[in-house]
Design a protein around this motif. Structure first.
Motif, PDB file in Angstrom:
ATOM      1  N   VAL A 156       0.862  -1.180   0.000  1.00  0.00           N
ATOM      2  CA  VAL A 156       0.000   0.000   0.000  1.00  0.00           C
ATOM      3  C   VAL A 156       0.900   1.232   0.000  1.00  0.00           C
ATOM      4  O   VAL A 156       1.690   1.418   0.920  1.00  0.00           O
ATOM      5  N   TYR A 157       0.789   2.045  -1.045  1.00  0.00           N
ATOM      6  CA  TYR A 157       1.622   3.245  -1.193  1.00  0.00           C
ATOM      7  C   TYR A 157       0.776   4.474  -0.885  1.00  0.00           C
ATOM      8  O   TYR A 157      -0.296   4.662  -1.458  1.00  0.00           O
ATOM      9  N   MET A 158       1.283   5.292   0.047  1.00  0.00           N
ATOM     10  CA  MET A 158       0.545   6.474   0.490  1.00  0.00           C
ATOM     11  C   MET A 158       1.265   7.775   0.140  1.00  0.00           C
ATOM     12  O   MET A 158       0.847   8.842   0.561  1.00  0.00           O
ATOM     13  N   GLY A 159       2.344   7.683  -0.613  1.00  0.00           N
ATOM     14  CA  GLY A 159       3.045   8.879  -1.073  1.00  0.00           C
ATOM     15  C   GLY A 159       3.952   9.495  -0.032  1.00  0.00           C
ATOM     16  O   GLY A 159       4.540   8.814   0.802  1.00  0.00           O
ATOM     17  N   GLU A 160       4.032  10.816  -0.083  1.00  0.00           N
ATOM     18  CA  GLU A 160       4.922  11.549   0.806  1.00  0.00           C
ATOM     19  C   GLU A 160       4.478  11.422   2.259  1.00  0.00           C
ATOM     20  O   GLU A 160       3.281  11.408   2.559  1.00  0.00           O
ATOM     21  N   LYS A 161       5.467  11.330   3.144  1.00  0.00           N
ATOM     22  CA  LYS A 161       5.165  11.254   4.583  1.00  0.00           C
ATOM     23  C   LYS A 161       4.506  12.544   5.032  1.00  0.00           C
ATOM     24  O   LYS A 161       4.896  13.618   4.615  1.00  0.00           O
ATOM     25  N   LYS A 162       3.523  12.422   5.916  1.00  0.00           N
ATOM     26  CA  LYS A 162       2.862  13.606   6.469  1.00  0.00           C
ATOM     27  C   LYS A 162       3.423  13.959   7.842  1.00  0.00           C
ATOM     28  O   LYS A 162       3.044  14.963   8.417  1.00  0.00           O
ATOM     29  N   HIS A 163       4.314  13.107   8.350  1.00  0.00           N
ATOM     30  CA  HIS A 163       4.939  13.330   9.658  1.00  0.00           C
ATOM     31  C   HIS A 163       6.431  13.059   9.524  1.00  0.00           C
ATOM     32  O   HIS A 163       6.841  12.188   8.769  1.00  0.00           O
ATOM     33  N   ASP A 164       7.250  13.794  10.276  1.00  0.00           N
ATOM     34  CA  ASP A 164       8.682  13.524  10.286  1.00  0.00           C
ATOM     35  C   ASP A 164       9.039  12.408  11.259  1.00  0.00           C
ATOM     36  O   ASP A 164      10.067  11.760  11.118  1.00  0.00           O
ATOM     37  N   SER A 175     -10.841  -3.423  13.770  1.00  0.00           N
ATOM     38  CA  SER A 175     -10.186  -3.796  15.019  1.00  0.00           C
ATOM     39  C   SER A 175      -8.711  -3.434  14.929  1.00  0.00           C
ATOM     40  O   SER A 175      -8.041  -3.827  13.970  1.00  0.00           O
ATOM     41  N   LYS A 176      -8.213  -2.711  15.914  1.00  0.00           N
ATOM     42  CA  LYS A 176      -6.795  -2.346  15.919  1.00  0.00           C
ATOM     43  C   LYS A 176      -5.924  -3.594  16.053  1.00  0.00           C
ATOM     44  O   LYS A 176      -4.871  -3.694  15.433  1.00  0.00           O
ATOM     45  N   ASP A 177      -6.383  -4.567  16.835  1.00  0.00           N
ATOM     46  CA  ASP A 177      -5.634  -5.804  17.016  1.00  0.00           C
ATOM     47  C   ASP A 177      -5.466  -6.546  15.683  1.00  0.00           C
ATOM     48  O   ASP A 177      -4.384  -6.994  15.345  1.00  0.00           O
ATOM     49  N   GLU A 178      -6.551  -6.661  14.920  1.00  0.00           N
ATOM     50  CA  GLU A 178      -6.487  -7.332  13.612  1.00  0.00           C
ATOM     51  C   GLU A 178      -5.617  -6.538  12.640  1.00  0.00           C
ATOM     52  O   GLU A 178      -4.876  -7.131  11.850  1.00  0.00           O
ATOM     53  N   ALA A 179      -5.707  -5.221  12.693  1.00  0.00           N
ATOM     54  CA  ALA A 179      -4.884  -4.369  11.830  1.00  0.00           C
ATOM     55  C   ALA A 179      -3.406  -4.583  12.132  1.00  0.00           C
ATOM     56  O   ALA A 179      -2.588  -4.719  11.219  1.00  0.00           O
ATOM     57  N   MET A 180      -3.059  -4.633  13.414  1.00  0.00           N
ATOM     58  CA  MET A 180      -1.660  -4.818  13.814  1.00  0.00           C
ATOM     59  C   MET A 180      -1.149  -6.203  13.410  1.00  0.00           C
ATOM     60  O   MET A 180       0.011  -6.347  13.047  1.00  0.00           O
ATOM     61  N   LYS A 181      -2.032  -7.205  13.453  1.00  0.00           N
ATOM     62  CA  LYS A 181      -1.631  -8.558  13.045  1.00  0.00           C
ATOM     63  C   LYS A 181      -1.390  -8.637  11.537  1.00  0.00           C
ATOM     64  O   LYS A 181      -0.567  -9.424  11.088  1.00  0.00           O
ATOM     65  N   SER A 182      -2.131  -7.845  10.760  1.00  0.00           N
ATOM     66  CA  SER A 182      -2.040  -7.957   9.302  1.00  0.00           C
ATOM     67  C   SER A 182      -0.817  -7.258   8.729  1.00  0.00           C
ATOM     68  O   SER A 182      -0.331  -7.633   7.671  1.00  0.00           O
ATOM     69  N   ILE A 183      -0.312  -6.231   9.414  1.00  0.00           N
ATOM     70  CA  ILE A 183       0.791  -5.446   8.858  1.00  0.00           C
ATOM     71  C   ILE A 183       2.095  -6.233   8.944  1.00  0.00           C
ATOM     72  O   ILE A 183       2.412  -6.838   9.954  1.00  0.00           O
ATOM     73  N   VAL A 184       2.815  -6.262   7.829  1.00  0.00           N
ATOM     74  CA  VAL A 184       4.077  -6.986   7.744  1.00  0.00           C
ATOM     75  C   VAL A 184       5.255  -6.023   7.853  1.00  0.00           C
ATOM     76  O   VAL A 184       6.257  -6.323   8.480  1.00  0.00           O
ATOM     77  N   TYR A 185       5.106  -4.836   7.242  1.00  0.00           N
ATOM     78  CA  TYR A 185       6.201  -3.864   7.257  1.00  0.00           C
ATOM     79  C   TYR A 185       5.635  -2.472   7.019  1.00  0.00           C
ATOM     80  O   TYR A 185       4.701  -2.304   6.240  1.00  0.00           O
ATOM     81  N   SER A 186       6.213  -1.480   7.694  1.00  0.00           N
ATOM     82  CA  SER A 186       5.852  -0.077   7.488  1.00  0.00           C
ATOM     83  C   SER A 186       6.995   0.631   6.773  1.00  0.00           C
ATOM     84  O   SER A 186       8.125   0.622   7.263  1.00  0.00           O
ATOM     85  N   TYR A 187       6.696   1.227   5.642  1.00  0.00           N
ATOM     86  CA  TYR A 187       7.660   2.081   4.944  1.00  0.00           C
ATOM     87  C   TYR A 187       7.442   3.481   5.516  1.00  0.00           C
ATOM     88  O   TYR A 187       6.404   4.094   5.280  1.00  0.00           O
ATOM     89  N   ARG A 188       8.397   3.988   6.271  1.00  0.00           N
ATOM     90  CA  ARG A 188       8.136   5.216   7.012  1.00  0.00           C
ATOM     91  C   ARG A 188       9.275   6.226   6.960  1.00  0.00           C
ATOM     92  O   ARG A 188       9.221   7.244   7.623  1.00  0.00           O
ATOM     93  N   HIS A 189      10.305   5.948   6.194  1.00  0.00           N
ATOM     94  CA  HIS A 189      11.436   6.883   6.161  1.00  0.00           C
ATOM     95  C   HIS A 189      11.453   7.709   4.874  1.00  0.00           C
ATOM     96  O   HIS A 189      11.382   8.920   4.931  1.00  0.00           O
TER      97      HIS A 189
END
Length: 151
Positions: free
Chosen positions: A31-39, A58-72
């Motif tokens: 899932v690509y969200m473009g430019e970071k909105k937070h530093d 559900s936040k719990d289900e959301a956290m289980k589904s995520i494999v990696y966060s592209y955040r830099h």
């Protein structure tokens, strides 16, 4: 993510019909969200959890589904989703694209063999440039093989 966007994503999820049997299996999506909105990288990750929570309910289900966060360098994430969940994410205004992860096999890890070169010859009389046709029809690049989860 502001409350209106979270509410809109939640409404989209609620409007969808129940999952069919073909939607029961999850696949890895990028899932690509473009430019970071937070530093702050932790804020970027939190926004990923928020948008997934709006899809899963559900936040719990959301956290289980995520494999990696592209955040830099940019904002995005890899998550295990059903086809209908991926379609719901596409409709969210913060999301630019949702694509299934594609695994590509490497052709070689030994470039000299792949190119038909003899790497044992002394450099002075190797004739490397002639054997390589002076680089004709050769593309040299760096390939980032990316994320390779094994499930």
């Amino acid at each position: 993510m502001d409350m209106r966007r979270a509410f809109a994503c939640t409404l989209l999820l609620a409007a969808m019909s129940p999952l069919s049997a073909s939607d029961a299996s999850s696949k890895l999506y990028i899932v690509y969200m473009g430019e970071k909105k937070h530093d702050d990288p932790s804020m970027v990750t939190a926004s990923h959890h928020d948008i997934l929570t709006s899809v899963f309910g559900s936040k719990d289900e959301a956290m289980k589904s995520i494999v990696y966060s592209y955040r830099h360098g940019f904002s995005g994430f890899a998550a295990m989703l059903t086809e209908s969940q991926a379609a719901t994410l596409v409709e969210c205004s913060d999301v630019l694209s949702v694509r299934p992860n594609i695994y590509h096999e490497s052709h070689t890890t030994r470039s000299w063999d792949f190119l038909g070169l003899d790497y044992d010859q002394p450099p002075a009389d190797s004739g490397l440039l002639q054997k390589a046709k002076y680089g004709e029809d050769v593309i040299i690049g760096v390939i980032d093989s990316g994320l390779q989860p094994h499930f």
